[in-house]
Motif scaffolding. Structure first.
Motif, PDB file in Angstrom:
ATOM      1  N   PHE A 100      -0.144  -8.799  13.401  1.00  0.00           N
ATOM      2  CA  PHE A 100       0.523  -7.557  12.998  1.00  0.00           C
ATOM      3  C   PHE A 100       1.691  -7.794  12.031  1.00  0.00           C
ATOM      4  O   PHE A 100       1.736  -7.170  10.967  1.00  0.00           O
ATOM      5  CB  PHE A 100       0.963  -6.754  14.235  1.00  0.00           C
ATOM      6  N   VAL A 103       0.446  -8.760   8.498  1.00  0.00           N
ATOM      7  CA  VAL A 103      -0.017  -7.622   7.711  1.00  0.00           C
ATOM      8  C   VAL A 103       1.159  -6.814   7.172  1.00  0.00           C
ATOM      9  O   VAL A 103       1.257  -6.562   5.968  1.00  0.00           O
ATOM     10  CB  VAL A 103      -0.936  -6.718   8.575  1.00  0.00           C
ATOM     11  N   THR A 104       2.107  -6.456   8.045  1.00  0.00           N
ATOM     12  CA  THR A 104       3.201  -5.600   7.601  1.00  0.00           C
ATOM     13  C   THR A 104       4.104  -6.327   6.605  1.00  0.00           C
ATOM     14  O   THR A 104       4.486  -5.765   5.583  1.00  0.00           O
ATOM     15  CB  THR A 104       4.057  -5.126   8.790  1.00  0.00           C
ATOM     16  N   VAL A 107       2.331  -6.613   3.128  1.00  0.00           N
ATOM     17  CA  VAL A 107       2.294  -5.358   2.369  1.00  0.00           C
ATOM     18  C   VAL A 107       3.691  -4.972   1.895  1.00  0.00           C
ATOM     19  O   VAL A 107       3.891  -4.623   0.733  1.00  0.00           O
ATOM     20  CB  VAL A 107       1.670  -4.221   3.223  1.00  0.00           C
ATOM     21  N   TYR A 111       3.882  -5.056  -2.144  1.00  0.00           N
ATOM     22  CA  TYR A 111       3.503  -3.775  -2.750  1.00  0.00           C
ATOM     23  C   TYR A 111       4.739  -2.915  -2.953  1.00  0.00           C
ATOM     24  O   TYR A 111       5.418  -2.553  -1.991  1.00  0.00           O
ATOM     25  CB  TYR A 111       2.452  -3.054  -1.894  1.00  0.00           C
ATOM     26  N   PHE A 113       5.692   0.039  -3.250  1.00  0.00           N
ATOM     27  CA  PHE A 113       5.729   1.484  -3.010  1.00  0.00           C
ATOM     28  C   PHE A 113       7.015   1.852  -2.283  1.00  0.00           C
ATOM     29  O   PHE A 113       7.567   1.052  -1.533  1.00  0.00           O
ATOM     30  CB  PHE A 113       4.524   1.925  -2.190  1.00  0.00           C
ATOM     31  N   PHE A 162       7.096  -5.115  13.402  1.00  0.00           N
ATOM     32  CA  PHE A 162       8.453  -5.027  12.849  1.00  0.00           C
ATOM     33  C   PHE A 162       9.489  -5.811  13.645  1.00  0.00           C
ATOM     34  O   PHE A 162      10.663  -5.517  13.585  1.00  0.00           O
ATOM     35  CB  PHE A 162       8.888  -3.556  12.762  1.00  0.00           C
ATOM     36  N   HIS A 191      -8.173  -6.085  -3.367  1.00  0.00           N
ATOM     37  CA  HIS A 191      -6.888  -6.346  -2.717  1.00  0.00           C
ATOM     38  C   HIS A 191      -7.071  -7.135  -1.437  1.00  0.00           C
ATOM     39  O   HIS A 191      -6.291  -8.034  -1.115  1.00  0.00           O
ATOM     40  CB  HIS A 191      -6.181  -5.029  -2.426  1.00  0.00           C
TER      41      HIS A 191
ATOM     42  N   SER B  16      -5.754   2.043  -5.882  1.00  0.00           N
ATOM     43  CA  SER B  16      -6.514   1.227  -4.935  1.00  0.00           C
ATOM     44  C   SER B  16      -5.550   0.361  -4.118  1.00  0.00           C
ATOM     45  O   SER B  16      -5.783   0.080  -2.954  1.00  0.00           O
ATOM     46  CB  SER B  16      -7.532   0.362  -5.674  1.00  0.00           C
ATOM     47  N   GLY B  17      -4.440  -0.040  -4.747  1.00  0.00           N
ATOM     48  CA  GLY B  17      -3.429  -0.791  -4.022  1.00  0.00           C
ATOM     49  C   GLY B  17      -2.792   0.050  -2.935  1.00  0.00           C
ATOM     50  O   GLY B  17      -2.555  -0.422  -1.828  1.00  0.00           O
ATOM     51  N   TYR B  18      -2.566   1.318  -3.259  1.00  0.00           N
ATOM     52  CA  TYR B  18      -1.976   2.235  -2.290  1.00  0.00           C
ATOM     53  C   TYR B  18      -2.891   2.409  -1.089  1.00  0.00           C
ATOM     54  O   TYR B  18      -2.457   2.338   0.064  1.00  0.00           O
ATOM     55  CB  TYR B  18      -1.725   3.585  -2.954  1.00  0.00           C
ATOM     56  N   PHE B  20      -5.182   0.328  -0.073  1.00  0.00           N
ATOM     57  CA  PHE B  20      -5.179  -0.925   0.680  1.00  0.00           C
ATOM     58  C   PHE B  20      -3.951  -1.013   1.581  1.00  0.00           C
ATOM     59  O   PHE B  20      -4.050  -1.322   2.773  1.00  0.00           O
ATOM     60  CB  PHE B  20      -5.211  -2.100  -0.307  1.00  0.00           C
ATOM     61  N   ALA B  21      -2.781  -0.707   0.989  1.00  0.00           N
ATOM     62  CA  ALA B  21      -1.540  -0.787   1.753  1.00  0.00           C
ATOM     63  C   ALA B  21      -1.574   0.156   2.955  1.00  0.00           C
ATOM     64  O   ALA B  21      -1.201  -0.223   4.068  1.00  0.00           O
ATOM     65  CB  ALA B  21      -0.350  -0.454   0.850  1.00  0.00           C
ATOM     66  N   MET B  24      -3.986  -1.129   5.640  1.00  0.00           N
ATOM     67  CA  MET B  24      -3.427  -2.295   6.331  1.00  0.00           C
ATOM     68  C   MET B  24      -2.320  -1.889   7.301  1.00  0.00           C
ATOM     69  O   MET B  24      -2.185  -2.448   8.387  1.00  0.00           O
ATOM     70  CB  MET B  24      -2.846  -3.274   5.300  1.00  0.00           C
ATOM     71  N   MET B  25      -1.512  -0.920   6.893  1.00  0.00           N
ATOM     72  CA  MET B  25      -0.355  -0.543   7.694  1.00  0.00           C
ATOM     73  C   MET B  25      -0.709   0.417   8.831  1.00  0.00           C
ATOM     74  O   MET B  25       0.117   0.650   9.712  1.00  0.00           O
ATOM     75  CB  MET B  25       0.713   0.112   6.806  1.00  0.00           C
ATOM     76  N   LEU B  27      -2.708   0.493  11.568  1.00  0.00           N
ATOM     77  CA  LEU B  27      -2.619   0.058  12.970  1.00  0.00           C
ATOM     78  C   LEU B  27      -1.191  -0.294  13.390  1.00  0.00           C
ATOM     79  O   LEU B  27      -0.720   0.190  14.420  1.00  0.00           O
ATOM     80  CB  LEU B  27      -3.547  -1.123  13.212  1.00  0.00           C
ATOM     81  N   PRO B  28      -0.482  -1.118  12.599  1.00  0.00           N
ATOM     82  CA  PRO B  28       0.902  -1.400  12.984  1.00  0.00           C
ATOM     83  C   PRO B  28       1.756  -0.140  13.120  1.00  0.00           C
ATOM     84  O   PRO B  28       2.605  -0.056  14.008  1.00  0.00           O
ATOM     85  CB  PRO B  28       1.424  -2.272  11.831  1.00  0.00           C
ATOM     86  N   LEU B  29       1.505   0.856  12.260  1.00  0.00           N
ATOM     87  CA  LEU B  29       2.302   2.081  12.348  1.00  0.00           C
ATOM     88  C   LEU B  29       1.967   2.871  13.599  1.00  0.00           C
ATOM     89  O   LEU B  29       2.853   3.429  14.239  1.00  0.00           O
ATOM     90  CB  LEU B  29       2.108   2.932  11.091  1.00  0.00           C
ATOM     91  N   GLN B  31       0.861   1.564  16.394  1.00  0.00           N
ATOM     92  CA  GLN B  31       1.474   0.798  17.480  1.00  0.00           C
ATOM     93  C   GLN B  31       2.962   1.107  17.565  1.00  0.00           C
ATOM     94  O   GLN B  31       3.495   1.329  18.644  1.00  0.00           O
ATOM     95  CB  GLN B  31       1.256  -0.697  17.233  1.00  0.00           C
ATOM     96  N   PHE B  32       3.623   1.139  16.415  1.00  0.00           N
ATOM     97  CA  PHE B  32       5.057   1.414  16.359  1.00  0.00           C
ATOM     98  C   PHE B  32       5.354   2.825  16.866  1.00  0.00           C
ATOM     99  O   PHE B  32       6.289   3.035  17.646  1.00  0.00           O
ATOM    100  CB  PHE B  32       5.547   1.246  14.918  1.00  0.00           C
TER     101      PHE B  32
END
Lengths: 289, 308
Positions: A100, A103-104, A107, A111, A113, A162, A191, B16-18, B20-21, B24-25, B27-29, B31-32
Motif C-alpha cells: 500500500f 503504491v501511494t 503515485v 504524478y 496532480f 499513509f 503507466h 491516461s496518467g490521471y 492510472f493514478a 492505483m490510489m 484501494l489505499p483511499l 482503506q484510509f
C-alpha cells in the motif's frame, strides 16, 4: 602526516572517558545479562534450576525445548501452532504495509496532480494528530466486519498507505530519476508497465530494507494478537499468557525460557544477516519528523 | 498543426496518467476512509453515547464521570492516569533524552568498544517487548536471579519491585527508559556521524575541551534531531502503554500504575466501558493536540537558527 584528533585525549579526558566507559559497560551488561541468563537456564532441568538459579549445575539438556515444542499450549494452540500463526500474521501484515505505501508514495511522488499534493499534506497531518481514543471504535468495526480471528481480512487494519513507511518510500522514490520512465513512454510502455518494470526494479534496494524492518516489527507486534486474534494466538500472546500463569501461580518456568529463546530466533537471525540494511534504515527513517 | 497534435498527445498522456493514478490510489483511499476517517469519526460519536439496554443513546455521562472523578478528593483512577502520563513525559524527555544525547556523544567520540555496544543497544529494538518484559520481570523478581545474587554477594535483600506499590510505577518507568535508550541512541549517533569534520578541527586548534565541544558544537548541530525525539517522546507519553499492560498481572486491581493508553485499551473490548474509553480518548486528544503542536512549533523555531 594527518593527526587523528578524535582519539587523542589528555589525562583528564582519559579519566572521564574511563568513567563513561564503565557506565556504558554497565548499561550494556544490564541488557545482555538477563537474556544470557535466560538462554543458559533454558537448558537446565527444572529441579536443578529451582535448587540454584545462579549456577549451571545439573547438566545441560534439551528437555525444556522438547516440552515447549510439544506440550506448551495456550487455549488448545501449541507452540508450533503459535509459531505458524505468527509467521502468517507477520507475513501478511508486512505485505500490506509494503504494497500500500509503495503504491501511494509512487503515485504521489511521480504524478504532479493537485490531488497528490493534497494527499501528501493529509499524510503529514496524520503523523501530527494523536489518535488516542480510537481503539474502542476500531474494535467495534472489526467485529462488524467479521475481521476478528480472521487471517483473510485482518491485514486490512495495517494496510495504510499513509503511515511511517510512506515517508521512507516517498523519499526513496523521489531519489529515482524519471528519465528511464520517459524513455519507456516513447517506446509506448503503459503507466502500469513503467511502474512494474522500470521503476520498481530501481526501488528494490530500499524496498527490501524497509520490508525487513517491517517484518521484524510485525513479528514482535503483540497488540493485533491481543485485541483481534485471541483465538489464533501468536507467540507474543501465547507466551505472555503462559508467563502470567507460571509467574503468579508458580509452576515449571524453564520451558517458558526455552519458548522465549525459540521465539527470538527469527528476529535474531534476520538481524544478524541484514544488520547493515537495518542500521541504515533506522538512521535514515528517523531523521524525518 | 504539429503543435496542436503534440498538445493533444500530451493531454491524452496526462489523462491516461490521471486514470492510472486514480486506479492505483483507489484501494489505499478506501482503506484510509474506513480505517482512519470512519474509525476516528465513530470514536467521537461513541464518546457522546452510553449503552442502554441493547442500544446506544446520546449522553454526556462519559465526560461527567471523568471530571467528577478528577474532582474527587481521594485517590481516583483518572487522577493516577494523568499523573502517570506526566511522569512518562518526564522520564522520556527529561531523563531518557539527555542520556540519549550523552551516550550518542560517547559513540561519536568512538569510546572503546563502540561497535560491540552498538550491537547490544540494538537488542531491545529487535526483541519483542513481550519477551523483554517477561525476561526483565523474572530477572528482578523476589527469589529471582538478581535478588539471590544481591543476597549472596552483598547480603542485601532487594524489595519486591513490582508487588510493592511504592516501587511498581518507578520500576515500569525505569524499564521504559532502559529499554528505549537503544533506539534513540542509534538514531542520534547516526546523525552525529554525518557532522562535517572541519568544524571540530578548527575548534581543536582554538584549544576547546570536550565540554565546550559538546555544548557549543554537538548539541546545536544535533538540535533538529533532538527536537524530533522530544516531540516523539511527548506524543509517546499520551499513547504508550505496552510496559504498563505487560507488567500488570491479568487479575490485578490496577490503579496506581494506570495510564491513559492502557485504560482505553482495556475499555475497547468491553460493552459497558467502550464508550467511556472513547470519551477519555477524546478528552486527552483535545489536551494532547495543542501541546504537541505547540512543542513542534516552538522547537522548529529554535532549530531554524542552526545552519550548517
Amino acid at each position: 602526516m594527518k593527526a587523528e584528533p578524535v582519539n587523542r585525549r589528555n589525562k583528564t579526558q582519559k579519566i572521564c572517558f574511563a568513567i563513561f566507559g564503565v557506565i556504558l559497560f554497565l548499561y550494556a551488561l544490564s541488557v545482555f545479562l538477563p537474556f544470557a541468563w535466560v538462554f543458559l537456564q533454558s537448558f537446565r532441568k527444572s529441579a536443578a534450576f529451582y535448587d540454584n538459579q545462579l549456577a549451571l549445575s545439573g547438566g545441560l539438556d534439551l528437555g525444556n525445548y522438547a516440552y515447549a515444542f510439544l506440550q506448551m499450549t495456550y487455549k488448545k494452540t501449541n507452540f508450533v501452532g503459535m509459531f505458524s500463526n505468527n509467521v502468517i500474521l507477520a507475513a501478511e501484515m508486512t505485505a500490506a504495509m509494503i504494497v500500500f505505501p509503495t503504491v501511494t508514495s509512487y503515485v504521489i511522488s511521480k504524478y504532479p496532480f493537485k490531488i497528490c499534493k493534497v494527499m501528501l499534506i493529509v499524510a503529514l497531518a496524520i503523523t501530527v494528530i494523536p489518535t488516542i481514543g480510537s481503539l474502542p471504535a476500531m474494535y467495534k468495526l472489526t467485529n462488524t466486519l467479521n475481521m476478528r480471528n480472521n487471517f483473510l481480512l485482518i491485514w486490512m487494519l495495517n494496510a495504510s498507505g499513509f503511515g511511517f513507511n510512506f515517508f521512507i518510500l516517498y523519499s526513496g522514490f523521489q531519489g529515482i530519476s524519471w528519465t528511464y520512465a520517459e524513455a519507456g513512454k516513447i517506446d509506448g510502455a503503459s503507466h502500469l508497465r513503467i511502474f512494474l518494470q522500470i521503476m520498481l526494479p530501481q526501488a528494490k534496494p530500499f524496498l527490501i530494507s524497509v520490508a525487513i524492518t517491517t517484518f521484524i516489527t510485525n513479528w514482535n507486534d503483540y497488540l493485533t494478537a491481543f485485541l483481534y486474534m485471541d483465538k489464533q494466538p501468536t507467540l507474543s500472546l501465547g507466551l505472555y499468557e503462559l508467563g502470567q500463569k507460571l509467574l503468579y501461580e508458580s509452576g515449571n518456568i524453564t520451558p517458558l525460557f526455552a519458548g522465549i529463546i525459540l521465539s527470538l530466533i527469527p528476529t535474531v537471525v534476520l538481524f544478524a544477516v541484514f544488520q547493515k540494511a537495518i542500521m541504515k534504515n533506522m538512521s535514515v527513517g528517523g531523521i524525518k519528523g | 498543426m504539429e503543435m496542436i497534435a503534440k498538445q493533444l498527445k500530451k493531454r491524452k498522456r496526462l489523462k491516461s496518467g490521471y486514470l492510472f493514478a486514480v486506479l492505483m490510489m483507489a484501494l489505499p483511499l478506501v482503506q484510509f476512509a474506513v480505517f482512519y476517517v470512519y474509525v476516528n469519526f465513530n470514536s467521537w460519536v461513541m464518546a457522546f453515547q452510553i449503552p442502554l439496554d441493547d442500544e446506544y443513546v446520546f449522553s454526556l455521562q462519559n465526560f461527567k464521570s471523568f471530571f467528577e472523578s478528577l474532582r474527587y478528593d481521594g485517590n481516583s483512577q483518572f487522577k493516577y492516569m494523568l499523573l502517570n502520563t506526566l511522569y512518562l513525559f518526564v522520564a522520556g524527555d527529561l531523563i531518557a533524552l539527555p542520556l540519549t544525547v550523552f551516550f550518542s556523544y560517547l559513540f561519536y567520540k568512538k569510546i572503546a568498544g563502540s561497535q560491540f555496544y552498538k550491537v547490544i543497544l540494538y537488542l531491545p529494538t529487535v526483541i519483542s517487548i513481550v519477551m523483554m518484559t517477561l525476561v526483565f520481570r523474572y530477572f528482578i523478581t523476589v527469589n529471582g536471579p538478581m535478588y539471590l545474587a544481591f543476597d549472596k554477594l552483598f547480603g542485601v535483600r532487594l524489595p519486591d519491585f513490582f508487588g510493592d506499590s511504592r516501587y511498581a510505577i518507578h520500576t515500569i518507568m525505569f524499564f521504559n527508559v532502559w529499554s528505549g535508550l537503544g533506539y534513540s541512541v542509534i538514531l542520534l549517533s547516526g546523525v552525529m556521524a554525518r557532522f562535517p569534520v572541519e568544524i571540530f578541527e578548527s575548534l581543536r586548534i582554538d584549544g576547546a575541551g570536550y565540554t565546550k565541544e559538546f555544548f557549543k558544537v554537538v548539541v546545536p548541530l544535533a538540535w533538529p534531531t533532538i527536537c524530533t525525539l522530544f516531540v516523539l517522546n511527548l506524543a509517546n507519553a499520551f499513547t504508550n502503554f505496552s510496559a504498563f499492560m505487560l507488567f500488570t498481572p491479568s487479575n490485578y486491581e490496577i490503579m496506581r500504575t494506570d495510564v491513559i493508553g492502557y485504560y482505553v485499551y482495556r475499555s475497547a473490548g468491553s460493552f459497558f466501558y467502550a464508550n467511556q474509553g472513547a470519551a477519555v480518548g477524546f478528552i486527552v486528544s483535545a489536551i494532547a493536540l495543542p501541546i504537541v503542536l505547540l512543542a513542534r512549533f516552538l522547537l522548529s523555531k529554535t532549530s531554524e537558527e542552526v545552519t550548517f
